[in-house]
Write a protein that holds these residues in place. Structure first.
Motif, PDB file in Angstrom:
ATOM      1  N   ILE A  65      72.752 -11.431  29.272  1.00 55.79           N
ATOM      2  CA  ILE A  65      72.349 -10.396  30.237  1.00 55.79           C
ATOM      3  C   ILE A  65      73.073 -10.673  31.552  1.00 55.79           C
ATOM      4  O   ILE A  65      72.954 -11.781  32.106  1.00 55.79           O
ATOM      5  CB  ILE A  65      70.827 -10.397  30.456  1.00 55.79           C
ATOM      6  CG1 ILE A  65      70.095 -10.157  29.135  1.00 55.79           C
ATOM      7  CG2 ILE A  65      70.450  -9.339  31.482  1.00 55.79           C
ATOM      8  CD1 ILE A  65      68.586 -10.240  29.250  1.00 55.79           C
ATOM      9  N   THR A  66      73.831  -9.671  32.035  1.00 54.79           N
ATOM     10  CA  THR A  66      74.584  -9.818  33.284  1.00 54.79           C
ATOM     11  C   THR A  66      74.396  -8.582  34.149  1.00 54.79           C
ATOM     12  O   THR A  66      73.686  -7.632  33.769  1.00 54.79           O
ATOM     13  CB  THR A  66      76.085 -10.051  32.995  1.00 54.79           C
ATOM     14  OG1 THR A  66      76.757 -10.372  34.219  1.00 54.79           O
ATOM     15  CG2 THR A  66      76.721  -8.820  32.375  1.00 54.79           C
TER      16      THR A  66
ATOM     17  N   LYS B  16      68.551  -8.592  36.684  1.00 55.73           N
ATOM     18  CA  LYS B  16      68.833  -9.122  35.346  1.00 55.73           C
ATOM     19  C   LYS B  16      67.906 -10.299  34.994  1.00 55.73           C
ATOM     20  O   LYS B  16      67.530 -10.485  33.830  1.00 55.73           O
ATOM     21  CB  LYS B  16      70.294  -9.549  35.249  1.00 55.73           C
ATOM     22  CG  LYS B  16      70.706 -10.613  36.246  1.00 55.73           C
ATOM     23  CD  LYS B  16      72.168 -10.953  36.095  1.00 55.73           C
ATOM     24  CE  LYS B  16      72.565 -12.017  37.128  1.00 55.73           C
ATOM     25  NZ  LYS B  16      71.757 -13.228  37.030  1.00 55.73           N
ATOM     26  N   THR B  17      67.511 -11.099  36.018  1.00 57.09           N
ATOM     27  CA  THR B  17      66.618 -12.231  35.750  1.00 57.09           C
ATOM     28  C   THR B  17      65.249 -11.738  35.305  1.00 57.09           C
ATOM     29  O   THR B  17      64.648 -12.268  34.344  1.00 57.09           O
ATOM     30  CB  THR B  17      66.493 -13.092  37.011  1.00 57.09           C
ATOM     31  OG1 THR B  17      67.779 -13.576  37.381  1.00 57.09           O
ATOM     32  CG2 THR B  17      65.551 -14.270  36.756  1.00 57.09           C
TER      33      THR B  17
ATOM     34  N   ALA C 202      65.549 -10.564  31.798  1.00 54.37           N
ATOM     35  CA  ALA C 202      65.643 -11.681  30.842  1.00 54.37           C
ATOM     36  C   ALA C 202      64.276 -12.281  30.581  1.00 54.37           C
ATOM     37  O   ALA C 202      63.887 -12.546  29.422  1.00 54.37           O
ATOM     38  CB  ALA C 202      66.614 -12.730  31.383  1.00 54.37           C
TER      39      ALA C 202
ATOM     40  N   LEU D   4      65.228 -19.037  26.273  1.00 53.74           N
ATOM     41  CA  LEU D   4      65.703 -18.390  27.503  1.00 53.74           C
ATOM     42  C   LEU D   4      66.565 -19.380  28.268  1.00 53.74           C
ATOM     43  O   LEU D   4      66.067 -20.437  28.695  1.00 53.74           O
ATOM     44  CB  LEU D   4      64.520 -17.946  28.365  1.00 53.74           C
ATOM     45  CG  LEU D   4      64.873 -17.298  29.707  1.00 53.74           C
ATOM     46  CD1 LEU D   4      65.717 -16.045  29.492  1.00 53.74           C
ATOM     47  CD2 LEU D   4      63.601 -16.951  30.482  1.00 53.74           C
TER      48      LEU D   4
ATOM     49  N   ASP E 138      68.886 -20.306  31.431  1.00 49.77           N
ATOM     50  CA  ASP E 138      69.222 -19.946  32.816  1.00 49.77           C
ATOM     51  C   ASP E 138      70.678 -20.334  33.057  1.00 49.77           C
ATOM     52  O   ASP E 138      70.996 -21.489  33.369  1.00 49.77           O
ATOM     53  CB  ASP E 138      68.300 -20.679  33.789  1.00 49.77           C
ATOM     54  CG  ASP E 138      68.524 -20.230  35.231  1.00 49.77           C
ATOM     55  OD1 ASP E 138      69.376 -19.330  35.447  1.00 49.77           O
ATOM     56  OD2 ASP E 138      67.857 -20.762  36.138  1.00 49.77           O
TER      57      ASP E 138
ATOM     58  N   ASN F 243      72.745 -19.027  35.358  1.00 43.01           N
ATOM     59  CA  ASN F 243      73.200 -18.667  36.711  1.00 43.01           C
ATOM     60  C   ASN F 243      73.136 -19.914  37.580  1.00 43.01           C
ATOM     61  O   ASN F 243      72.086 -20.281  38.107  1.00 43.01           O
ATOM     62  CB  ASN F 243      72.314 -17.560  37.284  1.00 43.01           C
ATOM     63  CG  ASN F 243      72.879 -17.005  38.576  1.00 43.01           C
ATOM     64  OD1 ASN F 243      73.871 -17.504  39.112  1.00 43.01           O
ATOM     65  ND2 ASN F 243      72.231 -15.973  39.090  1.00 43.01           N
TER      66      ASN F 243
ATOM     67  N   ASP G  76      70.591 -15.658  30.729  1.00 46.17           N
ATOM     68  CA  ASP G  76      70.648 -15.000  32.040  1.00 46.17           C
ATOM     69  C   ASP G  76      71.883 -15.534  32.766  1.00 46.17           C
ATOM     70  O   ASP G  76      71.872 -16.651  33.299  1.00 46.17           O
ATOM     71  CB  ASP G  76      69.379 -15.297  32.831  1.00 46.17           C
ATOM     72  CG  ASP G  76      69.422 -14.673  34.228  1.00 46.17           C
ATOM     73  OD1 ASP G  76      70.189 -13.691  34.414  1.00 46.17           O
ATOM     74  OD2 ASP G  76      68.711 -15.162  35.123  1.00 46.17           O
ATOM     75  N   THR G  77      72.986 -14.756  32.755  1.00 47.85           N
ATOM     76  CA  THR G  77      74.252 -15.212  33.327  1.00 47.85           C
ATOM     77  C   THR G  77      74.315 -14.881  34.812  1.00 47.85           C
ATOM     78  O   THR G  77      73.462 -14.178  35.371  1.00 47.85           O
ATOM     79  CB  THR G  77      75.443 -14.546  32.609  1.00 47.85           C
ATOM     80  OG1 THR G  77      75.498 -13.166  32.975  1.00 47.85           O
ATOM     81  CG2 THR G  77      75.300 -14.695  31.096  1.00 47.85           C
TER      82      THR G  77
END
Length: 721
Positions: free
Chosen positions: A549-550, A558-559, A562, A578, A580, A582, A655-656
């Motif tokens: 997800i970006t 997006k966070t 996610a 999930l 993380d 980022n 979560d990118t």
């Protein structure tokens, strides 16, 4: 742009659309509540321009008055009425009235109240002088400039008067209407009547002055032309007297007639000479020399008497010719001819003829023919002399005739000029005596107050403010290029859409409490939309497990997506991991406080390997910092770790970082089976973002679609509408 979006915008700002017009109405009410009543006075001025009864003498009844000319005349009159000098006369009159009358039209202004009594007297005197001389106040004079300030303070200056003054023509009639509005009925009537009187006086004086100047000019010109005509006539008379010319036409005709008569007599005399000489020669041929000698010797003494009578007859004949064949010489000529005939007969009686041949008749005839021949010869000479004299007289008349004709031509020109000026003078004089006379046929009277416009002003203020708000919102809507609905996002990016999420009210949401019982009602719609997105993701994954997800920009949600997807999958008994990913903003890690960090899990080292739990929902966090995934572990190692994760979990959600972080986000996408992008509603797509959209298009089948976040779009209402 869809009209439905505009109505949504109006709904959003419905409070503004109610409050602003309401405030405008309330404000207008208090502003117009104390407005004075308005009184209007009206007057009519008859011009006589199109009134046929005013043009009975100075207009041709066959001529129609051109409408354009009538329009120009009315426009000219109304322009004169609006002249500053006439409006100034009204201003002076108002100030004179308020300064001298115990009942002024308006309350004295602050500037006027500050004047001392003697200063008011000086001001009144100046206004009276200006009014009498029709002069304006000068701004360059200090005292007069202060008077201009007094006029403005009382609102009696030109600008304030013209603002409430109305001058117009009553349709196609002969009347000019003048109206004035003010808070005082007496003031309105006074302004209208004063303006009409000053206008009529000024126009009448101007017209009379112009007409007087025109009549005087034509009168002087008429005298000049009359004098020129008299001089030309006198010159002709003097010329005729000096040269003895009475009537050249008659004189030339008489001389020409005499020439023709003498020419006829000359021809006749010449014929007589020729015929008589021929007859004499014929008779002479019949006599022999001896007979002629005998006859001449016997008749010699009688011939002397005949010759004497012939001389007398020649003299009398000459006088008869020179007199123009006057009859008074006719009797004397007849008497001498009778005497000559008797002498010839006596001579023939005394002839002694030859007894052998009788020649009595021939001798008598010969003598008579000789006398007639001699008379004819002498007549020709006298006629030639007289013809020469007559031709000389006729030739002498030619220069006289040329000069006289020139003088007659000059007299004719001068006469025509005189008559033209005379006609113009008579016409101008007639028009000046019956010129257009302006008459004020209806005097302005104080009237009742005009219908109140207070309620209309209040309504207009409310409608105007409402219209201004609507216009302002329409401008905002028209220039708004932000994306508000899923359809707009698809159309502008040409990429598929998985779904959308509604905007959650409130600030600084606590992700740990978002799914608590107390937020259940608030999250109801969000949950329904999330389930729809989850279903679409399952359709796109088709058994695959790695989902990235970006977003294009940070902070687009997006966070939250996610975390929500992870919770949603756990609700259907799926084992969820999930991650993380980022490093720049480790929100999930800070919230969940995971036990395992990806810096440890994906590190390509035989020491310190970390293992993940096999619970339904597991979080793999990061410690943050300036690091990327491939800097932690090699691509092959990371890939093997993801293969391992596929065996442990039903769905892996990454979560990118946003695409603006470049390779920090794209390295995660290398290992994802599908990628979804979150786009925040009410944002524009700029040129830089278009580059990231191009990158997403390059993912082709690996890109699952968009999720439009924080939107106010309602699909149910749209279907219902």
């Amino acid at each position: 742009m869809e009209i439905g979006n505009f109505f949504n915008l109006l709904k959003k700002y419905r409070t503004v659309l109610i409050i602003i017009p309401l405030v405008a109405v309330i404000t207008s009410f208090f502003l117009v509540k104390n407005l004075p009543d308005n009184y209007q006075s009206h007057a009519e001025i008859a011009t006589g321009i199109v009134d046929a009864s005013s043009h009975l003498l100075d207009q041709d009844p066959t001529t129609n008055v051109q409408e354009q000319q009538v329009y120009r005349e009315f426009s000219n009159l109304m322009a004169i009425m609006k002249l500053k000098k006439l409006i100034d006369q009204v201003s002076y009159s108002l100030m004179i009235h308020d300064l001298s009358d115990p009942y002024p039209f308006r309350k004295q202004s602050k500037e006027l109240l500050e004047l001392r009594p003697y200063e008011k007297d000086n001001v009144l005197a100046i206004f009276k002088k200006k009014f009498a001389t029709l002069q304006p106040l000068s701004v360059y004079d200090k005292n007069e400039n202060s008077l201009i300030g007094l006029l403005r303070s009382m609102k009696y200056d030109e600008r304030n008067i013209v603002k409430d003054l109305l001058i117009y023509r009553e349709e196609s009639s002969d009347f000019i209407s003048v109206s004035f509005n003010s808070e005082n009925p007496q003031l309105s009537a006074f302004v209208v009547n004063t303006l009409c009187k000053q206008f009529i006086d000024y126009y009448t004086q101007s017209v009379k002055q112009n007409e007087s100047n025109a009549v005087n000019f034509l009168s002087n010109l008429l005298d000049t032309k009359r004098k020129a005509l008299s001089e030309k006539t006198s010159e002709l008379q003097q010329y005729k007297i000096q040269n003895g010319v009475l009537n050249l036409d008659e004189q030339s005709k008489a001389i020409f007639s005499q020439i023709m008569t003498y020419s006829d007599r000359k021809l006749q005399a010449e014929k007589d000479v020729i015929s008589n000489q021929g007859a004499i020669d014929a008779i002479v041929q019949k006599f022999s020399p001896d007979e002629r000698k005998y006859v001449e010797s016997i008749t010699n003494k009688y011939n002397q008497a005949i010759i004497s009578t012939q001389d007398q007859l020649h003299i009398l004949e000459d006088q008869y010719v020179r007199s123009g064949f006057n009859n008074k010489y006719k009797e004397s000529l007849d008497s001498l001819q009778q005497q000559l005939s008797n002498q010839i007969n006596l001579t023939s009686d005394k002839y002694i003829t030859n007894p052998l041949v009788s020649k009595e008749d021939q001798v008598k005839q010969k003598l008579g023919l000789e006398i007639s021949r001699d008379l004819a010869k002498y007549s020709v000479k006298s006629i030639n002399d007289e013809l020469t004299n007559l031709n000389a007289k006729f030739s002498r008349l030619v220069p006289f005739d040329a000069k006289v004709k020139t003088l007659y031509f000059d007299i004719d020109i001068a006469g025509k000029e005189y008559l033209d000026v005379l006609n113009k003078y008579n016409e101008t004089n007639l028009r000046s005596s019956i010129s257009i006379k302006l008459v004020q046929i209806e005097m302005a009277q104080p009237d009742v107050a005009q219908p109140s416009k207070k309620m209309l002003l209040i309504i207009l203020s409310g409608m105007g403010s409402l219209f201004a708000c609507l216009f302002w919102l329409f401008v905002l809507f028209y220039i708004d290029d932000t994306i508000k609905s899923p359809t707009e996002l698809v159309n502008k990016t040409q990429l598929p859409l998985l779904g959308y999420l509604n905007k959650i009210s409130g600030e600084n949401l606590d992700l740990r409490k978002l799914w608590d019982v107390e937020h259940r009602e608030k999250m109801k719609t969000f949950k329904e939309l999330l389930r729809s997105i989850r279903f679409e993701i399952d359709q796109e994954l088709k058994g695959e497990k790695i989902l990235a997800i970006t977003s294009i920009e940070p902070g687009e949600g997006k966070t939250l997506l996610a975390i929500s997807l992870a919770y949603s999958y756990s609700m259907i008994n799926k084992r969820v991991l999930l991650i993380d990913g980022n490093f720049n903003n480790a929100t999930i890690s800070n919230t969940a406080q995971p036990q395992v960090y990806l810096e440890d899990y994906f590190k390509n080292s035989q020491f310190g390997k970390s293992e993940l739990s096999s619970s339904n929902t597991t979080v793999l966090g990061n410690r943050g910092g300036d690091v990327t995934l491939l800097e932690i572990g090699s691509e092959a190692f990371v890939k093997s770790k993801f293969d391992e994760l596929r065996t442990k979990y039903d769905i892996v959600i990454i979560d990118t970082a946003p695409l603006t972080a470049l390779n920090k986000s794209k390295e995660w996408l290398l290992f994802a089976n599908k990628t979804i992008a979150v786009f925040e509603a009410n944002r524009k797509i700029n040129n830089i973002q278009k580059q990231h959209i191009t990158y997403l298009k390059g993912l082709e089948n690996k890109f699952a679609g968009w999720v439009l976040n924080k939107t106010e779009y309602d699909q149910k209402k749209e279907k219902h509408s």
